[in-house]
Design a protein around this motif. Structure first.
Motif, mmCIF file in Angstrom:
data_model
loop_
_atom_site.group_PDB
_atom_site.id
_atom_site.type_symbol
_atom_site.label_atom_id
_atom_site.label_comp_id
_atom_site.label_asym_id
_atom_site.label_seq_id
_atom_site.Cartn_x
_atom_site.Cartn_y
_atom_site.Cartn_z
ATOM 1 N N LYS A 105 0.846 -1.198 0.000
ATOM 2 C CA LYS A 105 0.000 0.000 0.000
ATOM 3 C C LYS A 105 0.881 1.248 0.000
ATOM 4 C CE LYS A 105 -3.499 -0.444 2.720
ATOM 5 N NZ LYS A 105 -4.264 -0.427 3.985
ATOM 6 N N LYS A 106 1.849 1.234 0.888
ATOM 7 C CA LYS A 106 2.794 2.347 0.950
ATOM 8 C C LYS A 106 3.439 2.601 -0.403
ATOM 9 C CE LYS A 106 4.792 3.086 5.540
ATOM 10 N NZ LYS A 106 5.945 2.732 6.401
ATOM 11 N N THR A 112 7.128 7.816 -0.685
ATOM 12 C CA THR A 112 8.391 8.568 -0.653
ATOM 13 C C THR A 112 8.967 8.767 -2.043
ATOM 14 O OG1 THR A 112 9.304 6.458 0.039
ATOM 15 C CG2 THR A 112 9.283 8.220 1.662
ATOM 16 N N VAL A 113 10.053 8.105 -2.288
ATOM 17 C CA VAL A 113 10.844 8.383 -3.463
ATOM 18 C C VAL A 113 10.216 8.096 -4.825
ATOM 19 C CG1 VAL A 113 13.320 8.579 -3.475
ATOM 20 C CG2 VAL A 113 12.230 6.794 -2.129
ATOM 21 N N SER A 114 9.229 7.202 -4.826
ATOM 22 C CA SER A 114 8.696 6.794 -6.124
ATOM 23 C C SER A 114 8.142 7.967 -6.917
ATOM 24 C CB SER A 114 7.575 5.778 -5.929
ATOM 25 O OG SER A 114 8.121 4.532 -5.593
ATOM 26 N N SER A 115 8.402 7.925 -8.193
ATOM 27 C CA SER A 115 7.849 8.969 -9.050
ATOM 28 C C SER A 115 6.363 8.732 -9.255
ATOM 29 C CB SER A 115 8.576 8.948 -10.392
ATOM 30 O OG SER A 115 8.752 7.620 -10.826
ATOM 31 N N PRO A 116 5.608 9.781 -9.487
ATOM 32 C CA PRO A 116 4.155 9.703 -9.589
ATOM 33 C C PRO A 116 3.679 8.839 -10.760
ATOM 34 C CG PRO A 116 4.959 11.885 -10.178
ATOM 35 C CD PRO A 116 6.093 11.157 -9.595
ATOM 36 N N GLY A 121 7.111 0.933 -8.899
ATOM 37 C CA GLY A 121 8.310 1.217 -8.143
ATOM 38 C C GLY A 121 8.349 0.376 -6.893
ATOM 39 N N CYS A 122 9.527 -0.052 -6.563
ATOM 40 C CA CYS A 122 9.669 -0.843 -5.360
ATOM 41 C C CYS A 122 10.140 0.046 -4.248
ATOM 42 C CB CYS A 122 10.677 -1.964 -5.589
ATOM 43 S SG CYS A 122 10.724 -3.198 -4.309
ATOM 44 N N GLY A 123 9.877 1.287 -4.377
ATOM 45 C CA GLY A 123 10.478 2.342 -3.616
ATOM 46 C C GLY A 123 10.266 2.456 -2.150
ATOM 47 N N GLY A 124 9.294 2.387 -1.571
ATOM 48 C CA GLY A 124 8.918 2.847 -0.262
ATOM 49 C C GLY A 124 9.810 2.907 0.960
ATOM 50 N N ASP A 125 11.068 3.103 0.873
ATOM 51 C CA ASP A 125 11.846 3.230 2.087
ATOM 52 C C ASP A 125 11.660 4.602 2.708
ATOM 53 O OD1 ASP A 125 15.293 2.488 2.938
ATOM 54 O OD2 ASP A 125 13.630 3.213 4.117
ATOM 55 N N SER A 126 10.894 4.682 3.738
ATOM 56 C CA SER A 126 10.590 5.984 4.340
ATOM 57 C C SER A 126 11.706 6.410 5.277
ATOM 58 C CB SER A 126 9.273 5.879 5.108
ATOM 59 O OG SER A 126 9.312 4.776 5.988
#
Lengths: 127, 127
Positions: A105-106, A112-116, A121-126
């Motif tokens: 979900k995050k 965070t870092v993921s582009s819109p 994106g596997c991004g979610g490192d907050s």
DNA sequence: CTTACATATAAACATATATTGATGCGATAG
DNA sequence: CTATCGCATCAATATATGTTTATATGTAAG
């Protein structure tokens, strides 16, 4: 016999059974699994590698992510995986699934870092 | 999950797979298995105990012998054992079978202690 | 080009499992 | 009753497996 031993060794560890169960419904990248299991990444990588070595998983590289999924390419593995996954109860992995859902979900909400342009994106490192 | 892990751990060792294969066609006593595998008895007992602990074997005491046999009392174990035994080739256990045959023949012919350097025992199964 | 990120790999350490040699114990033959 | 056999169990050791911390590699973003 060697292959068979390999497979059983791979299946004889709780973390690895949990990983298999997590992958029951499709592939996940390492960071998903790390979050779901709530373990440090090298530990997860270690177990993924054991499963892969036994031929129970395959991986697919996409950008800087690596996605793992079940490999049931022969009849024995297929039957074995099917049986194992059906014996493991949802209860066994309830917490894992919960953490996974939260994490996914995050990721989706581009926390965070993921582009819109939500390109998986596997991004979610907050932080 | 615990039972499942137990079973896979039991199956993830070569000696134990060989024991299962040896028991494919019926029960054997410990000394038979020791001879077939050509291993020291405590080692064999250890592995028998692991298999028994996983519910894959049962034993039957008769006089001073203990006979072990496969336990496929539930459907999953039955499937697993069947599959494992069919995947293991006769080649994997050719030597074991040979030694077993020799040993059983000796037992039958009552070839008990006759020469001074004959330390074989477990004979005289006749009653 | 530099930074941050996802993941793998390696070295050091911790734990679990297997092996061996010695001993114990019940059953039985003598 | 005593010696012996068939087997289990235990303590010591050896080996294999898992865990952690640190670091390397490749990729994409800025």
């Amino acid at each position: 016999m060697r292959d068979l031993l390999h497979i059983f060794k791979a299946l004889s560890e709780e973390t690895r059974l949990r990983i298999l169960k997590l992958l029951e419904h499709g592939e996940l990248c390492v960071c998903d699994i790390v979050s779901a299991l709530d373990m440090v990444q090298p530990k997860v990588s270690f177990h993924l590698n054991v499963l892969k070595g036994a031929g129970l998983l395959t991986d697919r590289k996409q950008g800087r992510w690596i996605h793992y999924r079940l490999d049931d390419s022969d009849i024995f593995k297929r039957f074995l995986l099917l049986t194992v996954l059906s014996i493991l109860t949802e209860d066994d992995v309830a917490d894992d699934r919960k953490r996974l859902q939260n994490f996914l979900k995050k990721k989706k909400t581009g926390d965070t870092v993921s582009s819109p342009d939500d390109k998986k994106g596997c991004g979610g490192d907050s932080r």
